[in-house]
Scaffold this motif. Structure first.
Motif, mmCIF file in Angstrom:
data_model
loop_
_atom_site.group_PDB
_atom_site.id
_atom_site.type_symbol
_atom_site.label_atom_id
_atom_site.label_comp_id
_atom_site.label_asym_id
_atom_site.label_seq_id
_atom_site.Cartn_x
_atom_site.Cartn_y
_atom_site.Cartn_z
ATOM 1 N N ASN A 64 0.991 -1.171 -0.158
ATOM 2 C CA ASN A 64 -0.050 -0.071 -0.113
ATOM 3 C C ASN A 64 0.940 1.205 -0.080
ATOM 4 O O ASN A 64 1.993 1.120 -0.045
ATOM 5 C CB ASN A 64 -1.090 0.000 1.208
ATOM 6 C CG ASN A 64 -0.240 -0.079 2.582
ATOM 7 O OD1 ASN A 64 0.762 0.492 2.501
ATOM 8 N ND2 ASN A 64 -0.589 -1.103 3.332
ATOM 9 N N GLY A 65 0.201 2.499 -0.151
ATOM 10 C CA GLY A 65 1.013 3.695 -0.086
ATOM 11 C C GLY A 65 1.621 3.953 1.222
ATOM 12 O O GLY A 65 2.809 4.604 1.136
ATOM 13 N N HIS A 66 0.977 3.819 2.247
ATOM 14 C CA HIS A 66 1.666 4.194 3.577
ATOM 15 C C HIS A 66 2.980 3.280 3.628
ATOM 16 O O HIS A 66 3.833 3.853 4.333
ATOM 17 C CB HIS A 66 0.485 3.563 4.482
ATOM 18 C CG HIS A 66 1.262 4.016 5.869
ATOM 19 N ND1 HIS A 66 1.217 5.189 6.371
ATOM 20 C CD2 HIS A 66 1.821 2.991 6.969
ATOM 21 C CE1 HIS A 66 1.925 5.201 7.653
ATOM 22 N NE2 HIS A 66 2.527 3.850 7.842
ATOM 23 N N MET A 67 2.990 1.938 3.465
ATOM 24 C CA MET A 67 4.153 1.089 3.736
ATOM 25 C C MET A 67 5.271 1.630 2.766
ATOM 26 O O MET A 67 6.449 1.453 2.886
ATOM 27 C CB MET A 67 3.875 -0.342 3.721
ATOM 28 C CG MET A 67 3.066 -0.774 4.930
ATOM 29 S SD MET A 67 3.698 -0.510 6.299
ATOM 30 C CE MET A 67 5.034 -1.459 6.492
ATOM 31 N N TYR B 161 8.604 13.051 -1.581
ATOM 32 C CA TYR B 161 7.335 13.405 -1.964
ATOM 33 C C TYR B 161 6.210 12.442 -1.509
ATOM 34 O O TYR B 161 6.327 11.255 -1.784
ATOM 35 C CB TYR B 161 7.027 14.066 -3.185
ATOM 36 C CG TYR B 161 7.743 15.240 -3.314
ATOM 37 C CD1 TYR B 161 7.200 16.521 -3.158
ATOM 38 C CD2 TYR B 161 8.774 15.397 -4.392
ATOM 39 C CE1 TYR B 161 7.931 17.712 -3.179
ATOM 40 C CE2 TYR B 161 9.469 16.607 -4.544
ATOM 41 C CZ TYR B 161 8.968 17.599 -4.159
ATOM 42 O OH TYR B 161 9.467 18.934 -4.314
ATOM 43 N N ASP B 162 5.198 12.915 -0.696
ATOM 44 C CA ASP B 162 4.043 12.066 -0.634
ATOM 45 C C ASP B 162 3.187 12.312 -1.906
ATOM 46 O O ASP B 162 2.455 13.407 -1.866
ATOM 47 C CB ASP B 162 3.255 12.377 0.686
ATOM 48 C CG ASP B 162 2.147 11.500 0.883
ATOM 49 O OD1 ASP B 162 1.410 11.052 -0.173
ATOM 50 O OD2 ASP B 162 1.596 11.281 1.751
ATOM 51 N N ALA B 163 3.284 11.594 -2.770
ATOM 52 C CA ALA B 163 2.548 11.913 -4.109
ATOM 53 C C ALA B 163 1.224 11.119 -4.223
ATOM 54 O O ALA B 163 1.037 10.728 -5.336
ATOM 55 C CB ALA B 163 3.469 11.727 -5.267
ATOM 56 N N PHE C 98 3.555 6.745 -4.224
ATOM 57 C CA PHE C 98 1.931 6.964 -4.777
ATOM 58 C C PHE C 98 1.316 5.855 -3.975
ATOM 59 O O PHE C 98 1.804 4.694 -3.494
ATOM 60 C CB PHE C 98 2.061 6.558 -6.293
ATOM 61 C CG PHE C 98 2.953 7.530 -7.088
ATOM 62 C CD1 PHE C 98 2.202 8.752 -7.343
ATOM 63 C CD2 PHE C 98 4.395 7.492 -7.196
ATOM 64 C CE1 PHE C 98 3.113 9.825 -8.223
ATOM 65 C CE2 PHE C 98 4.966 8.440 -7.893
ATOM 66 C CZ PHE C 98 4.432 9.607 -8.677
ATOM 67 N N SER C 99 -0.110 6.209 -3.897
ATOM 68 C CA SER C 99 -0.949 4.809 -3.290
ATOM 69 C C SER C 99 -1.847 4.599 -4.391
ATOM 70 O O SER C 99 -2.183 5.372 -5.256
ATOM 71 C CB SER C 99 -1.841 5.748 -2.349
ATOM 72 O OG SER C 99 -3.071 5.124 -2.239
ATOM 73 N N PHE C 100 -1.859 3.386 -4.508
ATOM 74 C CA PHE C 100 -2.856 2.655 -5.580
ATOM 75 C C PHE C 100 -4.186 2.176 -4.512
ATOM 76 O O PHE C 100 -4.685 1.005 -4.970
ATOM 77 C CB PHE C 100 -2.271 1.460 -6.275
ATOM 78 C CG PHE C 100 -1.052 1.951 -7.003
ATOM 79 C CD1 PHE C 100 -0.727 3.131 -7.518
ATOM 80 C CD2 PHE C 100 -0.088 1.086 -7.150
ATOM 81 C CE1 PHE C 100 0.550 3.494 -8.294
ATOM 82 C CE2 PHE C 100 1.160 1.220 -7.881
ATOM 83 C CZ PHE C 100 1.481 2.456 -8.444
ATOM 84 N N THR D 82 -9.704 3.793 -3.399
ATOM 85 C CA THR D 82 -10.294 5.195 -3.718
ATOM 86 C C THR D 82 -9.486 6.205 -4.351
ATOM 87 O O THR D 82 -9.646 7.222 -4.466
ATOM 88 C CB THR D 82 -10.583 5.679 -2.231
ATOM 89 O OG1 THR D 82 -9.317 5.721 -1.566
ATOM 90 C CG2 THR D 82 -11.218 5.089 -1.282
ATOM 91 N N LYS D 83 -8.264 5.744 -4.906
ATOM 92 C CA LYS D 83 -7.566 6.605 -5.669
ATOM 93 C C LYS D 83 -7.618 6.681 -7.226
ATOM 94 O O LYS D 83 -8.484 5.634 -7.721
ATOM 95 C CB LYS D 83 -6.116 6.516 -5.311
ATOM 96 C CG LYS D 83 -5.665 6.628 -3.821
ATOM 97 C CD LYS D 83 -5.673 7.976 -3.243
ATOM 98 C CE LYS D 83 -4.793 8.232 -2.040
ATOM 99 N NZ LYS D 83 -5.394 7.691 -0.909
ATOM 100 N N VAL D 84 -7.362 7.487 -7.860
ATOM 101 C CA VAL D 84 -7.583 7.753 -9.267
ATOM 102 C C VAL D 84 -7.162 6.259 -10.031
ATOM 103 O O VAL D 84 -7.681 5.833 -10.785
ATOM 104 C CB VAL D 84 -6.641 8.573 -9.897
ATOM 105 C CG1 VAL D 84 -6.699 8.599 -11.329
ATOM 106 C CG2 VAL D 84 -7.159 10.286 -9.416
HETATM 107 C C1 LIG Z 1 -4.150 7.397 0.285
HETATM 108 C C2 LIG Z 1 -2.823 8.283 1.056
HETATM 109 C C3 LIG Z 1 -1.964 7.917 1.719
HETATM 110 C C4 LIG Z 1 -1.854 6.279 1.826
HETATM 111 O O1 LIG Z 1 -1.823 5.393 1.052
HETATM 112 P P1 LIG Z 1 -2.531 4.200 1.084
HETATM 113 O O2 LIG Z 1 -2.619 3.352 -0.080
HETATM 114 O O3 LIG Z 1 -4.096 4.109 1.333
HETATM 115 O O4 LIG Z 1 -1.927 3.176 2.291
HETATM 116 C C5 LIG Z 1 -0.910 8.494 1.903
HETATM 117 N N1 LIG Z 1 -0.738 9.914 1.728
HETATM 118 C C6 LIG Z 1 -1.735 10.423 1.398
HETATM 119 C C7 LIG Z 1 -1.947 11.849 1.033
HETATM 120 C C8 LIG Z 1 -2.936 9.845 0.816
HETATM 121 O O5 LIG Z 1 -3.979 10.505 0.347
#
Ligand SMILES: *Cc1c(COP(=O)(O)O)cnc(C)c1O
Length: 370
Positions: free
Chosen positions: A59-62, A156-158, A180-182, A185-187
């Motif tokens: 995930n994006g967080h990890m 960058y948190d993109a 990046f997060s996939f 709920t993302k694009v």
């Molecule tokens: C969604 C999001 C994350 C985390 O991504 P996950 O895939 O949900 O873990 C981190 N930063 C921002 C700004 C986000 O919107």
């Protein structure tokens, strides 16, 4: 009873397309641990994002947490960041035993205010962690200069900015790293998923190892890693959705433009229009409510929309420095603009197959608050 309208709706391929994609997984019995789908997804992403180095993650967080960890900053070092973001950004810093130092945001684009960064730098500062909020792009050039001058890393948190370009260049190519997060709920989604893109090839081994328990080879465990591998079914979903990405963004753009046309002249509402330097992915439609000029406030309108079966989200509220888990840890008065924006913002429904009639209905409600 009208159909309930959520703020977002996950993009998915046809079930047949997904079935075709996962057939190989069935035949191989290779369900996870960097199988063929994982490898193919990485290859395609590299090409799309124009980067040499990336690692897929669960995930994006990890992706963010492990990217920060891979730099190996000394514990308790300071990271200059924004409180106007999703919980993930701040948690990723704190969970790495680092100290977030909150910088206020630019009132115009909601990203970190690059003019206020320098005064927050101390001998303990090691990195800047900005967020491309709603797909608006930070002051990349200024941030880059500051980082060079003080020898800081830029991560960058993109998460909101997948497939965007800044001045004709893919957003994944900026900073020392971008994640990046996939998430669904993302694009763009791979059900759950994320990716870390980074400049320095020597980080690759470290990030790869961290996402797989720190295992180096059969008998060597070198790092205190975790498990953040993307499984084959998520990679397969990513491969399918990648085929439809351009089309999805095009459809979002149409809806985005209907909203802009319908709302740009409303007194007391401020909408967010992408800068001309940015090729947008139209990920969110935030609106700022000025109660004095508009007549009602954000919370009133959120309820009003709810009565009509329409979900809007206070995204982001509260700012992360005000979370219960950080109580008494940070001086929240240092970021008055972030505070003010979080109290007046609402993001309204935006997804590729949102019906035009619903868009017009939402516009009508917003144009007639009383
Ligand atoms: C969604 C999001 C994350 C985390 O991504 P996950 O895939 O949900 O873990 C981190 N930063 C921002 C700004 C986000 O919107």
């Amino acid at each position: 009873m009208k159909e309930k309208i959520f703020v977002t709706k996950s993009s998915i391929p046809s079930i047949d397309e997904y079935m075709d994609e996962i057939r190989d997984i069935w035949e191989s019995h290779h369900l996870t641990n960097m199988g063929i789908k994982h490898m193919e997804f990485e290859r395609k992403l590299k090409k799309l994002l124009c980067v040499d180095n990336l690692e897929l993650m669960v995930n994006g967080h990890m992706a963010l947490e492990m990217t920060i960890q891979a730099f190996g900053f000394k514990p308790n070092s300071e990271v200059i960041t924004t409180p106007y973001t999703f919980a993930s950004t701040t948690h990723a810093i704190v969970r790495n035993n680092l100290k977030p130092v909150f910088c206020d945001i630019d009132e115009e684009n909601f990203c970190i205010d690059s003019k206020k960064i320098e005064s927050l730098i101390t001998p303990n500062t090691v990195a800047i962690l900005p967020v491309h909020v709603y797909g608006n792009i930070c002051d990349i050039d200024v941030i880059d200069k500051i980082a060079k001058k003080y020898n800081l890393k830029v991560i960058y948190d993109a998460a909101h900015a997948f497939n965007e370009e800044y001045c004709g260049q893919n957003i994944a190519t900026f900073g020392d790293a971008s994640i990046f997060s996939f998430h669904a709920t993302k694009v763009f989604n791979s059900i759950e998923g994320g990716v870390s893109c980074f400049k320095d090839l020597t980080l690759k081994d470290k990030i790869y190892s961290l996402k797989n328990f720190g295992i180096k080879d059969e008998e060597t465990v070198r790092d205190i890693g975790a498990n953040a591998k993307m499984n084959e079914f998520c990679a397969a979903m990513g491969l399918c959705n990648l085929r439809h990405l351009e089309n999805e963004i095009e459809k979002r753009k149409n809806i985005f433009e209907l909203y802009v046309d319908g709302l740009r002249d409303v007194k007391g509402l401020r909408i967010n229009i992408p800068y001309s330097t940015v090729k947008s992915n139209y990920s969110y439609f935030p609106i700022l409510f000025d109660e004095e000029k508009y007549g009602v406030d954000r919370d009133w309108m959120k309820k009003r929309l709810e009565e009509e079966g329409i979900c809007a989200r206070k995204y982001f509220y509260p700012i992360t420095s005000k979370f219960d888990c950080y109580k008494n840890k940070f001086d929240i008065n240092n970021t008055p603009i972030a505070q003010k924006v979080s109290e007046s913002v609402l993001t309204i429904p935006l997804y590729s197959d949102l019906k035009e009639e619903v868009v017009y209905r939402i516009i009508k409600i917003l144009r007639n608050p009383r």
